[in-house]
Design an enzyme around this catalytic site. Structure first.
Site, short mmCIF file in Angstrom:
data_model
loop_
_atom_site.label_atom_id
_atom_site.label_comp_id
_atom_site.label_asym_id
_atom_site.label_seq_id
_atom_site.Cartn_x
_atom_site.Cartn_y
_atom_site.Cartn_z
N CYS A 104 9.16 0.99 4.46
CA CYS A 104 9.36 1.78 5.67
C CYS A 104 10.51 1.20 6.50
O CYS A 104 10.52 -0.01 6.79
CB CYS A 104 8.08 1.82 6.49
SG CYS A 104 8.23 2.69 8.07
N VAL A 145 0.20 19.60 -6.24
CA VAL A 145 1.02 19.01 -5.18
C VAL A 145 2.45 19.52 -5.22
O VAL A 145 3.32 19.00 -4.53
CB VAL A 145 1.02 17.46 -5.29
CG1 VAL A 145 -0.39 16.91 -5.16
CG2 VAL A 145 1.67 16.99 -6.59
N GLN A 187 -5.22 22.42 -5.97
CA GLN A 187 -5.29 21.01 -6.29
C GLN A 187 -3.91 20.45 -6.67
O GLN A 187 -3.77 19.25 -6.88
CB GLN A 187 -6.26 20.79 -7.46
CG GLN A 187 -7.67 21.29 -7.17
CD GLN A 187 -8.55 21.24 -8.39
OE1 GLN A 187 -8.99 20.17 -8.80
NE2 GLN A 187 -8.81 22.39 -9.01
N CYS A 247 2.72 2.29 9.86
CA CYS A 247 2.90 2.91 11.18
C CYS A 247 2.64 4.41 11.18
O CYS A 247 2.64 5.03 12.25
CB CYS A 247 4.30 2.63 11.70
SG CYS A 247 5.63 3.43 10.75
N HIS A 281 -4.91 18.16 -2.39
CA HIS A 281 -4.52 16.81 -2.79
C HIS A 281 -3.17 16.39 -2.21
O HIS A 281 -2.58 15.41 -2.67
CB HIS A 281 -4.50 16.70 -4.31
CG HIS A 281 -5.85 16.83 -4.93
ND1 HIS A 281 -6.07 17.05 -6.27
CD2 HIS A 281 -7.10 16.78 -4.36
CE1 HIS A 281 -7.37 17.14 -6.51
NE2 HIS A 281 -8.01 16.97 -5.37
N SER A 286 -0.98 33.12 -15.78
CA SER A 286 -0.09 34.05 -15.09
C SER A 286 -0.34 35.51 -15.47
O SER A 286 -0.37 36.37 -14.59
CB SER A 286 1.37 33.68 -15.37
OG SER A 286 1.66 32.41 -14.85
#
Length: 240
Positions: free
Chosen positions: A183, A107, A105, A134, A123, A225
Site C-alpha cells: 500500500c 468476480v 459467485q 488502512c 465473492h 448461454s
C-alpha cells in the site's frame, strides 16, 4: 418463495411455464462465463490448482508473491473478456421486468458490462484492490501500472508457459523474482477484493443477497448461454 419454483425444469418450455409472471432472482456461477473465454473450476479445459486460502495469503510472503505474480498475468485475460449471450440475455430479462436481480459467485464483472444493474457480487470483484491495513481501495488497473514498473518484462518472459485459470488467475512455471507492491499510503498488505477460502462474505452483502431472494417468487440457477437466450426471448416478450 414457493417450493415448487425451486424444482429444476427439464427444458426451456417447462422453465417458461414455471417462471412466467413471477419475480425472478438469478444465481450464476463460473459456468455462465466460460463462453466468454474464462475457464470454470472443474471443466475439462480447466487447469488443476489448489485455491489459496486467506490464511496463506496474509501469513506467508511467498504465497502473496505467488498470487500476485500469477494475477499480474491472468488479470489481463479477464480484463479483455466481453459478456456472452448468457450475460446479455439476463440483462434483457432485467430490462423487461422478468428478473429482479442477479446474485453472482463470479468476480469478472461481466454481468455489469452486459447491462445488468441489480447485481450482487457475492465473492467480490477482481477489478478492485484493498489495503488490509488502512482500508484504502484502488483499481486493479492502477495496481497493474505499479506491478509493471516493479517487474519489467515479467509477463513477456512467462507468457509462453501460461495457462489461464478462473478468478483472474494464471498458471505459470515460476514466480521467482517477482516483486509485490504494498500500500502506498501505509505500507500494508494489498489484497484483491475477492472472498478467499477461509474468509467470510461481508455480512452486509449477505443481507442484501437474502433480501433479494426473499423478495423474489423464484430463484433461477443460470448456466448455459443458449438456455438463457431462449428464456430471455420467451420471458422478455411476456413482460414488455
Amino acid at each position: 418463495m414457493r417450493e415448487d419454483l425451486l424444482a429444476p425444469p427439464r427444458d426451456v418450455d417447462a422453465a417458461v411455464a414455471i417462471l412466467r409472471g413471477q419475480r425472478v432472482a438469478v444465481l450464476t456461477g463460473a459456468g455462465i462465463s466460460t463462453d466468454s473465454g474464462i475457464p470454470d473450476y472443474r471443466g475439462p479445459g480447466s487447469p488443476p490448482r489448489s485455491p489459496m486460502t486467506f490464511q496463506q495469503f496474509v501469513g506467508d510472503a511467498a504465497y502473496r508473491r505467488t498470487y500476485w505474480a500469477r494475477n499480474h498475468v491472468g488479470w489481463r485475460h479477464v480484463h479483455r473478456t466481453r459478456p456472452n449471450d448468457g450475460h446479455l440475455a439476463l440483462a434483457r430479462m432485467e430490462a423487461a421486468g422478468a428478473v429482479v436481480g442477479v446474485l453472482t459467485q463470479n468476480v469478472d464483472r461481466l454481468h455489469q458490462a452486459a447491462g445488468s444493474r441489480a447485481v450482487i457480487d457475492l465473492h467480490g470483484t477482481y477489478a478492485r484492490v484493498l489495503c488490509l491495513g488502512c482500508g484504502m481501495v484502488i483499481s486493479r488497473d492502477e495496481l497493474a501500472v505499479r506491478l509493471e514498473a516493479l517487474n519489467p518484462g515479467f509477463v513477456e518472459a512467462v507468457v509462453a508457459d501460461v495457462e489461464i485459470a478462473p478468478d483472474a488467475d494464471a498458471v505459470i512455471a515460476s514466480t521467482e523474482g517477482f516483486t509485490v507492491a504494498d500500500c502506498e499510503a501505509c505500507g500494508g498488505l494489498l489484497k484483491p477484493d475477492i472472498v478467499y477460502f477461509g474468509e467470510n462474505v461481508p455480512p452486509a452483502r449477505v443481507a442484501r443477497a437474502m433480501a433479494l431472494v426473499d423478495g423474489a417468487d423464484a430463484l433461477l440457477d443460470a448456466g448455459t448461454s443458449p438456455t438463457l437466450t431462449a428464456l430471455a426471448e420467451a420471458l422478455g416478450d411476456t413482460h414488455r
